[in-house]
Motif scaffolding. Structure first.
Motif, PDB file in Angstrom:
ATOM      1  N   ALA A   1       7.733 -10.743   6.426  1.00  0.00           N
ATOM      2  CA  ALA A   1       7.288  -9.765   5.438  1.00  0.00           C
ATOM      3  C   ALA A   1       5.810  -9.924   5.140  1.00  0.00           C
ATOM      4  O   ALA A   1       5.052  -8.963   5.119  1.00  0.00           O
ATOM      5  CB  ALA A   1       8.106  -9.923   4.160  1.00  0.00           C
TER       6      ALA A   1
ATOM      7  N   SER B   1       3.635  -8.589   7.958  1.00  0.00           N
ATOM      8  CA  SER B   1       3.568  -7.137   8.118  1.00  0.00           C
ATOM      9  C   SER B   1       2.704  -6.500   7.043  1.00  0.00           C
ATOM     10  O   SER B   1       1.956  -5.572   7.323  1.00  0.00           O
ATOM     11  CB  SER B   1       4.958  -6.523   8.082  1.00  0.00           C
ATOM     12  N   THR B   2       2.792  -7.001   5.821  1.00  0.00           N
ATOM     13  CA  THR B   2       1.943  -6.404   4.780  1.00  0.00           C
ATOM     14  C   THR B   2       0.485  -6.617   5.125  1.00  0.00           C
ATOM     15  O   THR B   2      -0.348  -5.757   4.905  1.00  0.00           O
ATOM     16  CB  THR B   2       2.205  -7.031   3.392  1.00  0.00           C
TER      17      THR B   2
ATOM     18  N   GLU C   1      -0.747  -4.143   7.599  1.00  0.00           N
ATOM     19  CA  GLU C   1      -0.870  -2.813   7.012  1.00  0.00           C
ATOM     20  C   GLU C   1      -2.158  -2.689   6.224  1.00  0.00           C
ATOM     21  O   GLU C   1      -2.882  -1.720   6.339  1.00  0.00           O
ATOM     22  CB  GLU C   1       0.341  -2.542   6.111  1.00  0.00           C
ATOM     23  N   GLU C   2      -2.468  -3.720   5.444  1.00  0.00           N
ATOM     24  CA  GLU C   2      -3.692  -3.665   4.662  1.00  0.00           C
ATOM     25  C   GLU C   2      -4.907  -3.597   5.574  1.00  0.00           C
ATOM     26  O   GLU C   2      -5.878  -2.928   5.284  1.00  0.00           O
ATOM     27  CB  GLU C   2      -3.796  -4.877   3.742  1.00  0.00           C
TER      28      GLU C   2
ATOM     29  N   SER D   1      -5.363   0.006   6.893  1.00  0.00           N
ATOM     30  CA  SER D   1      -5.714   1.045   5.931  1.00  0.00           C
ATOM     31  C   SER D   1      -7.180   0.944   5.516  1.00  0.00           C
ATOM     32  O   SER D   1      -7.688   1.761   4.777  1.00  0.00           O
ATOM     33  CB  SER D   1      -4.816   0.961   4.692  1.00  0.00           C
TER      34      SER D   1
ATOM     35  N   ARG E   1      -4.933  14.466   5.094  1.00  0.00           N
ATOM     36  CA  ARG E   1      -3.669  13.924   4.607  1.00  0.00           C
ATOM     37  C   ARG E   1      -2.627  15.012   4.725  1.00  0.00           C
ATOM     38  O   ARG E   1      -2.746  16.072   4.103  1.00  0.00           O
ATOM     39  CB  ARG E   1      -3.845  13.483   3.164  1.00  0.00           C
TER      40      ARG E   1
ATOM     41  N   ASN F   1       7.034   1.580   9.548  1.00  0.00           N
ATOM     42  CA  ASN F   1       6.673   1.537   8.129  1.00  0.00           C
ATOM     43  C   ASN F   1       7.902   1.338   7.264  1.00  0.00           C
ATOM     44  O   ASN F   1       7.905   0.528   6.338  1.00  0.00           O
ATOM     45  CB  ASN F   1       5.974   2.834   7.718  1.00  0.00           C
TER      46      ASN F   1
ATOM     47  N   ILE G   1       9.138  -2.228   7.481  1.00  0.00           N
ATOM     48  CA  ILE G   1       8.289  -3.161   6.740  1.00  0.00           C
ATOM     49  C   ILE G   1       8.596  -3.065   5.252  1.00  0.00           C
ATOM     50  O   ILE G   1       8.823  -4.073   4.579  1.00  0.00           O
ATOM     51  CB  ILE G   1       6.796  -2.835   6.984  1.00  0.00           C
TER      52      ILE G   1
ATOM     53  N   GLN H   1      -1.750   4.649  -1.406  1.00  0.00           N
ATOM     54  CA  GLN H   1      -2.043   4.813   0.017  1.00  0.00           C
ATOM     55  C   GLN H   1      -1.872   3.544   0.830  1.00  0.00           C
ATOM     56  O   GLN H   1      -2.495   3.382   1.860  1.00  0.00           O
ATOM     57  CB  GLN H   1      -3.449   5.380   0.241  1.00  0.00           C
ATOM     58  N   ASN H   2      -1.061   2.618   0.339  1.00  0.00           N
ATOM     59  CA  ASN H   2      -0.660   1.555   1.258  1.00  0.00           C
ATOM     60  C   ASN H   2       0.793   1.197   0.997  1.00  0.00           C
ATOM     61  O   ASN H   2       1.356   1.534  -0.042  1.00  0.00           O
ATOM     62  CB  ASN H   2      -1.584   0.339   1.167  1.00  0.00           C
ATOM     63  N   LEU H   3       1.387   0.516   1.976  1.00  0.00           N
ATOM     64  CA  LEU H   3       2.819   0.261   1.874  1.00  0.00           C
ATOM     65  C   LEU H   3       3.132  -0.755   0.792  1.00  0.00           C
ATOM     66  O   LEU H   3       4.228  -0.771   0.243  1.00  0.00           O
ATOM     67  CB  LEU H   3       3.345  -0.221   3.226  1.00  0.00           C
ATOM     68  N   PHE H   4       2.152  -1.603   0.471  1.00  0.00           N
ATOM     69  CA  PHE H   4       2.424  -2.626  -0.528  1.00  0.00           C
ATOM     70  C   PHE H   4       2.739  -1.998  -1.883  1.00  0.00           C
ATOM     71  O   PHE H   4       3.602  -2.473  -2.612  1.00  0.00           O
ATOM     72  CB  PHE H   4       1.230  -3.584  -0.626  1.00  0.00           C
TER      73      PHE H   4
END
Lengths: 309, 434, 278
Positions: free
Chosen positions: B28, B31-32, B35-36, B39, B84, C74, C77, C138-141
């Protein structure tokens, strides 16, 4: 196996007092997160229910309880209230009954049990929009699968427009929700069955009780706390669940599937009367509160709320 | 001490659980982190002016819009457009949320229905000054520029015209041939054809009535073709006058009296409409070029297109809707935003979008006169012919509410005979002005 | 273990199971068949159950021209992170509410439920500024945080209930053995309620997997779309991509099915009965 354990244990009582403040540390992180992410927005929304507020304008005017009075004197909203009650009771009742049956079935020994367990749970993991679209197709009154099958079997002569008439639209939505919801109860109750100490059953058996009797007399009461909490939460969730209405019926035909959350969504986002919308949600929250309080009272009477009491 | 042994036993078994949990949390955490990392993209180009653009897509598998944004970014070294994409069903709600939390995009794809609500709250940038200097200003007819104004006679332009649709009538050539019918041009012919092609015992119905979500457009197209208007020349609302009540009654009766529509009409939305038409359960359906590709792919030669049938063919009318782009007043980079906004409506960009499955009619005269549009297919040909007599929703604030649920709520009641045609229209007139 | 099952006549058992499977899987079977159809087969009358021509175009488009695999990644996660975080918060809370004495415990417990009273759509407006000021947009967290907050109340209730089922003698015995409270939870109590933890995890994973509103509001850029948002993009204003919707629905069910088949073993755990019998 001479002294069966029971859950009615008094031995731990004295030591419980000793823990003092440190016990709050167990609760604190969860509480902070819930208050911040859910509690604060709820309070904000409830405050907004006292204002006339258009979300596109920055200004808002304090109007006191006017939104509540206005909403409650709106016949469409009253219709939405009774629809919500029917929706909640219908959905949750069938889910509990079939979920309990499902849990018993999945607990049996049979070939391919692992795969079948996985497969029966799949509806639960279906995103609402997908469930709504597929069921809309199946239930369609012209080229729908259900009508086609019923006609082939010979049960009906003409196709039935399930989601297009006031008499069957709500029932159709319930069918979809029950489809999605049965596995939830099945899993929760299956899990509850597992944590019941086996010797309780042994004891029941020694008494000469039959298997079914043992289930109802011994297993079921121990599943009751889980059953009750899963049910009460399902009631609360179902009351607020409007995804299916939004996709399938938009509250129609002729308001027959308009529920409180859908009405408040329209009020907020198409009529731009946000204050009235939050007042509707406030009324719903109050009604749910009454239901939950009555329910919790019932639970604590049955000893389900607190261990050993 | 029986229970003691229990406790000991568990200490051993819990190791598995422990390791499982560790693995899970590690996974976990990783993966975070990724992602950060990803972005952080746009901030690398800190020097560029960022323009946030919101849009929806009709066909998610077509990436023309992404290509357009990329193309713009490549040709403009100092501007970075960040797109978007939001599902259409949630688009308006997302815009409202963004406004009420002071975080709207700079530029957004927009429907003419919403202009009344948004312009009234002074959220949209007035585009007149920008547009007057724009090189293609005169390539777009005034009727299209007017779709970006509100009902106020002195209203500025709030929306750049971009993609237009006009309603026409699809019919099933095969079913019409079998019944020896010609495609209808008048209301009477339409009703006659619909009656002839209706046979409930075979699940055959003449007309695909859209009573579900989005049905107000089809309804408005028939109201216009029948001779009713939303507003008269003086700008007063006349959608509940005697003429309108009569046309509305005629339309309701397709379901209620003549029963030439499927019994599901009251809840049929776009998905059911196209499905029924493809299945042949319905023989006629009113829509526009937006659905041409899908239907043509499924039906091939069986697909026919004619202009909207008219009550009085000498004074034809149909319904049109503009999908344009707006700039929000709160934008901090208005020059850059205009640069992108106007580029989207340029012949080059419009052409690219209109040719894709996400495209509709271009509004630039240089494009609409091109043979690749006029003779692209029947749908395009008839749409372009219908441009001359297309009416859009009048730019009142209440249009958003009517499209949202008022029309559907009252149409349901009228179809079931719970309210009259007049009562339904009174509600709509009232909401229009609210 | 065996004696805990209520024996049923095999025939009745299989009849019920078959009925259930047909009901549960019917829409998925239809989805699967539809995903292989070409557009002329989609809405043929009379209803065409099998494709006349089997086509993989839907899947080719889904994987080739939409970012569906990224949507799935996504979603996975978010589901994994939410599950771990929620359990870290809810297990201690469930334990303390089961074992310690609190004044006004019913109030705490009903407050937890009341957190779910409000339609979430009306909370978005107030939540948005919080999320923005904490940089969770705008982020998955950010999604993980919101989801955790929404699933924690029920998870606490659930886990409390499972702790309640463990006899207090087990605690006592562990304490005599010299365990402190944390060690006791971890080494002694948790293994007993594995089925409960697994059930809670299933609930959390599924909530995160299905949630749409927060996903579209707080993480709605193509980079961060989750499966439900992705599926909804296939329903356009003027175009309805049944092929992508059904293909996507089937594809998204695969990891969930694998997940269920892995956890179902743990859902039925012999630990309790076996150990207590000793």
């Amino acid at each position: 196996m001479n002294e069966p354990l029971t859950v009615h244990v008094k031995a731990g009582e004295k030591k419980r007092k000793r823990t003092g403040l440190s016990k709050y540390l167990y609760l604190l992180p969860a509480a902070l997160l819930i208050v911040g992410v859910i509690g604060y927005p709820i309070v904000r929304a409830l405050i907004l229910s006292l204002y006339a507020y258009n979300p596109l304008n920055s200004g808002k005017t304090f109007v006191g309880l006017k939104n509540y009075v206005g909403v409650l004197s709106d016949s469409t909203f009253l219709k939405a209230m009774s629809n919500t009650a029917i929706w909640v009771v219908g959905c949750v009742f069938f889910q509990v009954v079939f979920g309990l049956l499902g849990a018993v079935l999945l607990n049996q020994n049979f070939r391919g049990r692992g795969v079948i367990r996985g497969l029966t749970l799949i509806p639960w993991a279906t995103p609402s929009v997908l469930a709504a679209m597929m069921w809309m197709w199946i239930l369609d009154g012209n080229y729908g699968l259900l009508n086609d099958i019923l006609m082939r079997i010979g049960l009906i002569v003409h196709p039935i427009p399930w989601i297009s008439q006031t008499g069957t639209a709500m029932a159709s939505l319930m069918l979809i929700d029950v489809w999605q919801g049965i596995p939830y109860f099945a899993v929760m109750l299956l899990a509850a069955m597992q944590t019941i100490p086996g010797d309780l059953l042994e004891a029941a058996k020694l008494d000469g009780a039959g298997a079914w009797k043992a289930f109802w007399k011994v297993v079921f009461p121990l599943m009751l706390p889980t059953l009750m909490i899963t049910t009460i939460l399902r009631i609360v969730w179902t009351a607020s669940y409007m995804d299916l209405m939004m996709v399938v019926t938009q509250g129609g035909p002729a308001y027959s599937t308009l529920t409180i959350p859908l009405a408040s969504y329209y009020r907020a986002y198409t009529d731009l009367k946000y204050g009235e919308a939050t007042a509707m949600a406030g009324i719903q929250a109050l009604l749910l509160l009454i239901v939950v309080v009555l329910y919790l009272r019932l639970m604590s009477n049955k000893g389900a709320l607190d261990n050993g009491k | 001490m029986q229970a003691k042994t229990i406790a000991k036993r568990f200490i051993g078994k819990s190791k598995t659980l422990l390791s499982l949990l560790t693995v899970a949390s590690l996974l976990a955490a990783c993966s975070t982190a990724t992602e950060e990392g990803s972005s952080a993209g746009p901030s690398e180009n800190a020097k560029k002016t960022v323009v946030n653009y919101w849009y929806w897509l009709d066909d998610a598998s077509n990436n023309t819009m992404e290509q357009l944004i990329q193309k713009f970014n490549e040709s403009h070294a100092d501007i970075e457009v960040v797109g978007r994409m939001i599902p259409f069903s949630d688009y308006q709600q997302m815009l409202i949320n963004s406004v009420s939390t002071n975080d709207p995009p700079d530029v957004a794809r927009f429907k003419d229905w919403w202009i009344g609500q948004f312009a009234e709250s002074h959220l949209l940038e007035k585009l007149d000054d920008y547009a007057s200097k724009w090189e293609y200003k005169n390539d777009i007819d005034d009727v299209f520029w007017n779709t970006g104004r509100t009902a106020d006679p002195n209203s500025p332009i709030y929306m750049m015209p971009h993609q237009f649709i006009t309603f026409y009538l699809y019919y099933r050539k095969d079913l019409f041939e079998q019944a020896n019918l010609k495609p209808p041009t008048t209301f009477d012919e339409f009703l006659h054809a619909a009656k002839t092609l209706t046979d409930p015992s075979k699940q055959q119905y003449g007309f695909a009535y859209r009573g579900g979500s989005g049905g107000q457009d089809q309804w408005y197209a028939f109201m216009l073709a029948g001779g009713a208007r939303m507003v008269d020349e003086n700008g007063s609302v006349v959608i509940n006058n005697a003429k309108a009540v009569e046309v509305n009654q005629w339309y309701i009766d397709l379901f209620k009296k003549h029963k030439v529509t499927p019994p599901t009409a009251v809840s049929d939305g776009f998905a059911q409409l196209t499905a029924g038409f493809q299945a042949g359960t319905t023989a006629m359906m009113a829509h526009h070029v937006g659905s041409y590709e899908t239907l043509h792919k499924a039906l091939g030669d069986k697909l026919g297109v004619v202009p909207m049938p008219q009550a009085d063919p000498s004074h034809p009318a149909t319904m049109g809707t503009m999908t344009g782009n707006v700039m929000f007043q709160s934008s901090k980079n208005k020059e850059a935003a205009w640069e992108f906004l106007s580029w989207l409506s340029s012949p080059e960009a419009t052409d690219m979008l209109s040719q894709s499955t996400n495209g509709q009619l271009p509004v630039l005269n240089t494009l609409t006169s091109k043979p690749e549009y006029t003779s692209k297919n029947d749908g395009w040909k008839i749409s372009i012919e219908s441009l001359k007599f297309a009416h859009v929703w009048p730019p009142f604030k209440g249009v958003g509410t009517i499209a949202g649920h008022t029309w559907k709520d009252n149409n349901d009641l009228a179809l079931f005979g719970k309210i009259t045609s007049k009562e339904m229209l009174d509600q709509i007139a009232k909401t229009l002005l609210e | 273990m065996a004696n805990k099952r209520v024996p049923l006549n095999r025939v009745v058992l299989w009849l019920l199971l078959t009925g259930w499977l047909i009901f549960a899987l019917g829409p998925y079977i239809w989805m699967l068949l539809t995903s292989f159809k070409t557009s002329s087969d989609l809405f043929a009358m009379p209803v065409r159950y099998l494709p006349t021509k089997w086509s993989l175009d839907a899947y080719r488009d889904l994987i080739g021209s939409t970012p569906f695999l990224r949507f799935m990644k996504n979603s996975m996660i978010v589901a994994a992170c939410t599950t771990v975080l929620t359990l870290l918060l809810a297990v201690p809370a469930g334990f303390t509410l089961s074992r310690h004495h609190y004044r006004g415990k019913p109030v705490i417990l009903s407050l937890l439920i009341s957190s779910q009273f409000f339609p979430t759509i009306l909370l978005v407006l107030a939540l948005f500024p919080i999320m923005k000021s904490t940089g969770l947009i705008q982020n998955l967290f950010g999604l993980v945080i919101v989801y955790t907050a929404f699933v924690t109340p029920f998870t606490i209730w659930l886990i409390k209930g499972f702790f309640d089922n463990i006899p207090k003698e087990v605690d006592e015995a562990a304490k005599i053995d010299g365990c402190n409270e944390i060690r006791m939870i971890w080494h002694v109590l948790l293994p007993v309620i594995v089925p409960g933890i697994v059930a809670a995890a299933a609930y959390i994973v599924i909530y995160s997997w299905n949630e749409f509103l927060f996903a579209v509001t707080f993480a709605s850029s193509a980079e961060t779309h989750t499966v439900p948002v992705g599926l909804k993009t296939f329903i356009g204003d003027y175009v309805m991509r049944w092929d992508l919707l059904t293909g996507g629905g089937v594809t998204a069910a695969v990891p969930i099915l694998v997940f269920f088949m892995i956890i179902q073993r743990r859902l039925i755990s012999g630990l309790t009965s076996g150990a207590v019998k000793s």
